[in-house]
Design a protein around this motif. Structure first.
Motif, short mmCIF file in Angstrom:
data_model
loop_
_atom_site.label_atom_id
_atom_site.label_comp_id
_atom_site.label_asym_id
_atom_site.label_seq_id
_atom_site.Cartn_x
_atom_site.Cartn_y
_atom_site.Cartn_z
N VAL A 18 71.14 43.22 55.55
CA VAL A 18 70.53 44.48 55.97
C VAL A 18 70.47 45.46 54.80
N VAL A 19 71.60 45.62 54.10
CA VAL A 19 71.64 46.59 53.00
C VAL A 19 70.59 46.22 51.95
N ALA A 20 70.60 44.91 51.58
CA ALA A 20 69.66 44.50 50.55
C ALA A 20 68.22 44.67 51.03
N GLY A 21 67.98 44.33 52.30
CA GLY A 21 66.62 44.45 52.86
C GLY A 21 66.14 45.88 52.86
N VAL A 22 67.01 46.77 53.33
CA VAL A 22 66.63 48.18 53.39
C VAL A 22 66.33 48.71 52.00
N LEU A 23 67.20 48.39 51.07
CA LEU A 23 66.99 48.87 49.70
C LEU A 23 65.66 48.36 49.16
N PHE A 25 62.99 47.08 50.73
CA PHE A 25 61.78 47.58 51.40
C PHE A 25 61.55 49.07 51.13
N SER A 26 62.65 49.83 50.98
CA SER A 26 62.50 51.26 50.66
C SER A 26 61.78 51.40 49.33
N VAL A 27 62.25 50.63 48.37
CA VAL A 27 61.64 50.73 47.05
C VAL A 27 60.16 50.33 47.13
N VAL A 28 59.92 49.18 47.81
CA VAL A 28 58.54 48.70 47.90
C VAL A 28 57.64 49.75 48.59
N THR A 29 58.11 50.32 49.70
CA THR A 29 57.34 51.32 50.45
C THR A 29 57.09 52.56 49.60
N ILE A 156 63.70 43.95 59.56
CA ILE A 156 64.97 43.51 58.97
C ILE A 156 66.00 43.25 60.06
N ALA A 157 66.03 44.17 61.05
CA ALA A 157 66.99 44.01 62.13
C ALA A 157 66.72 42.70 62.86
N GLY A 158 65.41 42.47 63.08
CA GLY A 158 65.05 41.23 63.76
C GLY A 158 65.48 40.02 62.94
#
Lengths: 489, 121
Positions: A18-23, A25-29, A156-158
């Motif tokens: 989750v942490v890695a995904g959020v980081l 995707f945040s950067v990408v977005t 990501i949660a999914g």
């Protein structure tokens, strides 16, 4: 979530995902949004210009005719949406009208002017000044960013949930089963091999399970072997204790028997001593002149009585040795003296049979510590036997010291008929002589050698014979110079 | 009057043999059947020699010998201890309590007489 609490490993993996995904995707977005910002600004500006140029005919007509209401209506239309927040119409240096948004708080970020031409003519009659603000664009960007991020988070949660299910189903629950099975292992239990409820085969988990099963099986084998070993040992110990008990009972009974025999012999000897005493007095004519005829009979009575006494004494000795009642009286003595005394005692017997008696005692023999009386008894027995069983020749006694072993050896050699190998063992057993005819012929109890051997052994020494038929016999006695008390053994 | 020998012996047959032997040989004898009687007899008449058996009722021969030898009035009387064959170490014990000599049972009356004559002449 108890299932998560039990699957800490899975939970940790999920947190990382989750942490890695959020980081990520945040950067990408963020990058996407930043890239989109310029084009959105551009689009907003182009939109504003298009709207303005579409309204220019209406503005020109309204200004030409000084229709302020129509002019205001057109300008109001311009500021309704998009980036235009204010529209001002000037005529020469005079402001004709200015329309701005009611909620205008932000400062204009860009201003530009469009000349207002006379309708259907090229003459400028005024200027339209437009002010723009891109706050709306930025708000839009922020909303888009938030929406994008939210949708990513949901993905990501999914994904995390999916991952958890996959990891739990394929790894965690098997690890839990393994942990439970391994921790439930009881010593001595027959292990049922661990099997996992899964369709996949031959991966790392199976290797692990195989290893654990092999380990459990081997451990169980070792355990069972150990348990069997312990059980066997206990059984042997129990048998041993029982045997020990039985043996000590037997030994006790044997001691009682020996004690009884010792007492018995003593009781037998008392009247026999009296009988022998009276016979001697009669033979000494104490009670008047004894007729020759009676004397001959009394001689036989005396001989038989003495033999009987000898038997009883030997039985007494042996039973005392076996009852552990015979103790040595240890003292320093001269072996030379003992040998000499024995010689003096047996000389008449040797002379009677015309046998030579030789004695070889080395000079300077050390003092011996032992039971003088018992050693004398042993040597008397050996020399007595030698004389008894030798018809011609000589009896030789040789004493030698063995400095190396702190012991001395006494060898009694005779030139008798010799003893066969088989009989060499027998002569040391109770009541055994080479044959019974010898007993009748030579007398003796058959106990002398047994007793002699036991007495020597009590001194810590040895008594044995070396002989060949027809070549005489040599009896050897080894004695330590310093006998330790080994009584009763 | 011949020399007096105190015979301490609890067995009638042995006393009889010693009585016959010693009287025949010209000694006078006094008899006692245990150690206490022996001490008693010495106070009544001092013997020239004592033949002391070891296994005695009431007081054994060792104790009697020890007491006689401890008393300055009687310690000069020779004592021949008659040891029992059955008990090894009797000789050493007999010497320890102060006896002058010992004869091991079974003794030959002839040998005993010879030993007595060593002390009485």
């Amino acid at each position: 979530m108890p299932i998560l609490a039990q699957s800490r490993l899975t939970a940790r993996i999920l947190v990382w995902v989750v942490v890695a995904g959020v980081l990520m995707f945040s950067v990408v977005t963020a990058v996407t949004v930043l890239q989109e910002r310029e084009s959105m600004y551009q689009a907003a500006r182009e939109d504003a210009h298009r709207n303005v140029s579409r309204s220019m005919a209406a503005v020109s007509a309204a200004l030409w005719s000084y229709d302020t209401a129509a002019l205001n209506a057109t300008l109001t239309g311009l500021i309704q949406s998009g980036s235009i927040i204010q529209a001002e119409v000037r005529e020469l240096n005079r402001q004709v009208t200015k329309i701005q948004r009611a909620d205008l708080q932000t400062k204009p970020e860009a201003q530009w002017e469009v000349p207002i031409m006379r309708p259907n003519d090229a003459e400028q009659i005024g200027t339209l000044r437009i002010s723009e603000s891109y706050r709306e664009v930025r708000n839009q960007l922020a909303r888009k960013f938030a929406a994008d991020l939210l949708s990513e988070l949901i993905k990501i949660a999914g994904l995390a949930a999916l991952l958890f299910i996959i990891i739990y189903r394929s790894v965690t629950r098997h690890l839990q089963t393994l942990a439970r099975d391994v921790s439930n292992l009881k010593p001595g239990s027959v292990p049922t091999p661990i099997t996992l409820q899964r369709k996949v085969r031959h991966d790392e988990l199976d290797t692990l399970v195989d290893s654990i099963n092999r380990f459990r099986r081997e451990r169980a084998d070792v355990e069972n072997a150990l348990l069997r070993d312990i059980a066997e040992r206990k059984r042997v110990e129990a048998t041993l204790y029982k045997t020990e008990g039985d043996l000590s009972e037997v030994a006790e009974a044997s001691r009682h028997k020996s004690q009884f025999v010792a007492n018995m012999s003593h009781e037998l000897r008392t009247p026999l001593n009296a009988i022998l005493g009276y016979i001697e007095l009669i033979l000494d004519n104490l009670y008047g002149e004894t007729p020759d005829k009676m004397r001959k009979v009394l001689d036989r009575v005396q001989q038989n009585g003495r033999h009987l006494l000898g038997l009883i004494n030997d039985v007494l000795d042996l039973s005392k040795i076996e009852a552990g009642k015979l103790s040595l009286t240890l003292a320093d003595f001269s072996l030379e003296h003992v040998v000499h005394n024995v010689f003096v005692a047996v000389e008449p017997l040797a002379n009677e049979k015309k046998l030579a008696l030789d004695m070889h005692v080395p000079p300077g023999l050390p003092v011996v510590h032992g039971d003088e009386q018992r050693i004398t008894q042993v040597l008397l027995n050996l020399l007595g036997n030698a004389i008894k069983f030798t018809d011609t020749g000589a009896i030789t006694v040789t004493v030698a010291t063995e400095a190396a072993s702190d012991a001395l050896t006494i060898a009694v050699h005779d030139t008798g008929r010799g003893i066969s190998a088989g009989d060499q063992r027998a002569i040391f057993e109770e009541f055994r002589q080479v044959d019974s005819s010898v007993t009748k012929e030579k007398g003796g109890t058959g106990l002398g050698l047994t007793i002699a051997r036991r007495l020597v052994e009590m001194h810590g020494g040895k008594l044995w014979v070396e002989s060949k038929l027809g070549e005489g016999a040599t009896f050897f006695v080894t004695l330590p110079f310093n006998a330790k008390m080994a009584a009763g053994s | 009057m011949g020399q007096c020998i105190l015979v301490v012996e609890d067995q009638e047959d042995n006393r009889q043999i010693l009585r016959d032997l010693l009287t025949f040989s010209g000694f006078e004898i006094v008899e006692a059947t245990d150690g206490a009687q022996a001490l008693d007899a010495i106070t009544k008449r001092r013997p020239d020699l004592i033949l002391m058996d070891i296994q005695l009722p009431v007081m054994d021969g060792y104790e009697a010998t020890r007491r006689i030898k401890a008393d300055p009035a009687t310690k000069d009387i020779p004592i021949i201890v008659v040891t029992s064959y059955a008990l090894s170490g009797d000789e050493a014990k007999a010497r320890a309590v102060g006896s002058d000599d010992y004869v091991a049972k079974p003794f030959s009356p002839r040998v005993l007489l010879a030993k007595i004559r060593e002390y009485l002449d």
